[in-house]
Design a protein around this motif. Structure first.
Motif, short mmCIF file in Angstrom:
data_model
loop_
_atom_site.label_atom_id
_atom_site.label_comp_id
_atom_site.label_asym_id
_atom_site.label_seq_id
_atom_site.Cartn_x
_atom_site.Cartn_y
_atom_site.Cartn_z
N LEU A 28 0.80 -1.23 0.00
CA LEU A 28 0.00 0.00 0.00
C LEU A 28 0.83 1.28 0.00
CD1 LEU A 28 -3.07 -0.84 2.25
CD2 LEU A 28 -3.06 -0.30 -0.18
N PRO A 29 1.84 1.41 0.87
CA PRO A 29 2.63 2.65 0.82
C PRO A 29 3.35 2.85 -0.51
CG PRO A 29 3.03 1.45 2.85
CD PRO A 29 2.27 0.52 1.95
N LEU A 30 3.71 1.74 -1.16
CA LEU A 30 4.44 1.83 -2.42
C LEU A 30 3.55 2.34 -3.55
CD1 LEU A 30 6.38 -1.57 -2.18
CD2 LEU A 30 7.18 0.71 -1.54
N VAL A 31 2.30 1.85 -3.62
CA VAL A 31 1.42 2.27 -4.71
C VAL A 31 0.72 3.58 -4.39
CG1 VAL A 31 1.03 -0.11 -5.44
CG2 VAL A 31 -0.55 0.93 -3.81
N SER A 32 0.77 4.01 -3.12
CA SER A 32 0.09 5.26 -2.73
C SER A 32 1.04 6.44 -2.70
CB SER A 32 -0.54 5.09 -1.34
OG SER A 32 -1.41 3.99 -1.29
N VAL A 243 6.53 9.43 8.14
CA VAL A 243 7.97 9.29 8.40
C VAL A 243 8.80 9.53 7.15
CG1 VAL A 243 9.77 7.65 9.05
CG2 VAL A 243 7.64 7.72 10.34
N LEU A 244 8.40 8.92 6.03
CA LEU A 244 9.19 9.00 4.80
C LEU A 244 8.72 10.15 3.92
CD1 LEU A 244 9.48 5.23 3.83
CD2 LEU A 244 11.05 6.61 5.19
N PRO A 245 9.64 11.02 3.48
CA PRO A 245 9.26 12.09 2.54
C PRO A 245 8.69 11.51 1.25
CG PRO A 245 11.46 12.44 3.43
CD PRO A 245 11.05 11.06 3.83
N GLU A 246 7.85 12.28 0.62
CA GLU A 246 7.17 11.81 -0.60
C GLU A 246 8.15 11.38 -1.68
OE1 GLU A 246 4.48 13.98 -4.00
OE2 GLU A 246 4.11 14.51 -1.91
N GLY A 247 9.22 12.15 -1.88
CA GLY A 247 10.19 11.83 -2.92
C GLY A 247 10.90 10.52 -2.65
N LEU A 248 11.29 10.29 -1.39
CA LEU A 248 11.98 9.04 -1.03
C LEU A 248 11.05 7.85 -1.22
CD1 LEU A 248 14.31 7.44 0.16
CD2 LEU A 248 13.48 8.05 2.45
N LEU A 249 9.80 7.99 -0.82
CA LEU A 249 8.84 6.90 -0.97
C LEU A 249 8.63 6.55 -2.44
CD1 LEU A 249 7.16 5.07 0.81
CD2 LEU A 249 5.28 6.71 0.69
N LEU A 250 8.62 7.57 -3.30
CA LEU A 250 8.49 7.34 -4.73
C LEU A 250 9.67 6.57 -5.28
CD1 LEU A 250 7.00 10.71 -6.07
CD2 LEU A 250 6.02 8.43 -6.41
N ARG A 251 10.89 6.94 -4.84
CA ARG A 251 12.09 6.25 -5.33
C ARG A 251 12.10 4.79 -4.86
NH1 ARG A 251 14.41 11.20 -3.88
NH2 ARG A 251 15.26 10.36 -1.95
N ILE A 252 11.67 4.55 -3.63
CA ILE A 252 11.63 3.18 -3.12
C ILE A 252 10.64 2.34 -3.92
CG2 ILE A 252 10.94 1.75 -1.14
CD1 ILE A 252 11.96 4.00 0.67
N SER A 253 9.49 2.93 -4.26
CA SER A 253 8.45 2.19 -4.99
C SER A 253 8.91 1.77 -6.38
CB SER A 253 7.18 3.03 -5.10
OG SER A 253 7.39 4.17 -5.93
N GLN A 254 9.91 2.46 -6.92
CA GLN A 254 10.39 2.16 -8.26
C GLN A 254 11.66 1.31 -8.26
OE1 GLN A 254 10.87 6.14 -9.81
NE2 GLN A 254 8.66 6.54 -9.85
N SER A 255 12.12 0.92 -7.06
CA SER A 255 13.38 0.19 -6.96
C SER A 255 13.15 -1.32 -6.96
CB SER A 255 14.11 0.59 -5.67
OG SER A 255 13.37 0.18 -4.53
N SER A 256 14.24 -2.06 -7.16
CA SER A 256 14.18 -3.51 -7.09
C SER A 256 14.21 -3.94 -5.62
CB SER A 256 15.39 -4.11 -7.83
OG SER A 256 15.43 -5.50 -7.70
N GLY A 257 13.41 -4.94 -5.27
CA GLY A 257 13.31 -5.35 -3.87
C GLY A 257 12.71 -4.26 -3.01
N ALA A 258 11.62 -3.65 -3.51
CA ALA A 258 11.04 -2.47 -2.86
C ALA A 258 10.59 -2.74 -1.43
CB ALA A 258 9.86 -1.96 -3.68
N THR A 259 10.07 -3.94 -1.16
CA THR A 259 9.56 -4.22 0.19
C THR A 259 10.68 -4.17 1.23
OG1 THR A 259 9.78 -6.59 -0.25
CG2 THR A 259 7.62 -5.60 -0.61
N ALA A 260 11.82 -4.77 0.91
CA ALA A 260 12.94 -4.76 1.85
C ALA A 260 13.48 -3.34 2.01
CB ALA A 260 14.05 -5.69 1.36
#
Length: 395
Positions: A28-32, A243-260
């Motif tokens: 949810l945090p990744l797609v939101s 906790v996580l800034p919007e930009g950082l959360l966006l970068r995580i959602s587009q990375s490999s192994g996003a959940t970890a």
């Protein structure tokens, strides 16, 4: 409600709620990330409402046709050839997509522990080990899944509360505010995962079988199984986005192994890191148990396997081997698999139950178990399942 009845109602609700929570918590945090908190919260409320309604439709059709029968039996008796095809494909697509997603995410998280003790341990072995843990309980019995799921679910909620307490000092209201303009495409992209996050419907026949003579409690089980994920998702999303800034959360959602990466980004120290990983593993494990139980019972019915140890082993192999292979071949397919599962879930949870109830209600002799005080004769029992039992049970 007697104590045994209350116990199985709570256990059944936790099985269904645990089925849903594993998907939503990590994805949810990744797609939101590009949508914002307020739009997602509105979608949560609407999705939760339709989750309960569609579950009641599925229950009505199931009780009217044969309590505990699988979707294929229900559709074949009401919707003809098209219903047979859809009811054969949709559950397999949903279950295998969900389980491959959970095995992929669970194996990725489990690897964080295993590689501490065994440096260089492959993530593929962690996927297999994660599947073996879930498979052992499902193979044994539904009662085993219920009892073990209660333990895991309780531990998950405890670690969830600890995680919220740990993250609370770092939550900032400004981080929750979505500064960019909300794009409708972002909302549409989030819908499949949000919808899947309330998708416990594949396990409904298993719960009906488990409840047996207590079918009047089923509507209350659906309500609880929907409200629990809704509450947990709300607090989780507020914590992560705070906790996580919007930009950082966006970068995580587009990375490999996003959940970890998401868990690592949230971890301010070693203790928080451990709590979050433990919570994530428990969330995935409770979800796998519910989904695997639904697939196991579906395949046992479809393949006409008896409830003997050798037949249960055969069913277990067909249940677990395909999603393990998919998870190993596509280790980064967690969010993508949830998106594909949403299509199958829409067919299984909304399209087919609605169509089946529509056909059933057109029959002159049909008694609707959700209106007035109609009754259904189930085997040698006489079970009342009016829609207002939701309120009676809560009272």
């Amino acid at each position: 409600m007697s104590e045994p009845s209350r116990s199985t109602v709570i256990g059944s609700a936790l099985i269904l709620a645990g089925t849903a929570i594993g998907a939503g918590m990590l994805a949810l945090p990744l797609v939101s990330a590009s949508t914002g908190l307020i739009p997602v919260m509105i979608i949560f409320a609407v999705t939760a409402f339709f989750a309960v309604i569609s579950a009641l439709y599925a229950f009505e059709a199931n009780v009217a046709i044969k309590p505990g029968c699988n979707l294929y039996t229900m559709a074949s008796r009401t919707l003809g050839r098209i219903g047979k095809v859809l009811s054969a494909i949709a559950p397999l697509g949903l279950f295998y997509a969900l389980m491959s997603a959970y095995f992929s995410g669970g194996g990725s998280l489990l690897a964080q522990y295993v590689q501490i003790a065994v440096p260089g341990a492959s993530s593929q072995l962690c996927v297999i080990f994660f599947a073996l843990i879930a498979g052992a309980f499902v193979y044994y019995s539904t009662r085993a899944v219920d009892l073990v799921n209660r333990i895991f679910f309780t531990l998950m909620i405890v670690t969830f509360i600890l995680a919220l307490i740990s993250l609370a000092p770092s939550v900032r209201y400004e981080s929750m505010i979505h500064t960019a303009k909300v794009e409708y495409l972002s909302v549409l992209a989030a819908l499949p995962v949000i919808f899947t996050s309330f998708g416990y419907h594949g396990g409904i026949p298993s719960i009906i079988i488990y409840q047996k003579k207590q079918l009047k409690h089923i509507p209350l089980i659906f309500l609880l199984a929907t409200l629990i994920p809704l509450t947990v998702y709300t607090f989780w999303l507020m914590a992560v986005m705070g906790v996580l800034p919007e930009g950082l959360l966006l970068r995580i959602s587009q990375s490999s192994g996003a959940t970890a990466h998401l868990i690592s980004a949230l971890s301010s120290d070693k203790d928080v890191h451990t709590i979050l990983y433990l919570f994530s593993d428990l969330a995935l494990l409770t979800s796998v148990l519910g989904v695997a139980l639904g697939l196991f019972d579906y395949l046992a019915n479809l393949l006409q396997r008896a409830d003997t140890r050798i037949h249960r082993l055969q069913t277990a192999l067909v249940t677990f081997i395909p999603p393990v292979i998919i998870a190993i071949m596509f280790p980064d397919g967690f969010v993508a698999a949830l998106g594909y599962a949403a299509v199958a879930l829409a067919i299984l949870a909304i399209l087919l139950p609605t169509a089946m109830v529509y056909v059933l209600r057109k029959k002159p002799a049909y008694e609707n178990p959700f209106r007035g005080n109609c009754s259904k004769s189930v085997g040698k029992t006489f079970v009342h399942v009016p829609i207002d039992s939701l309120f009676n049970e809560l009272a």
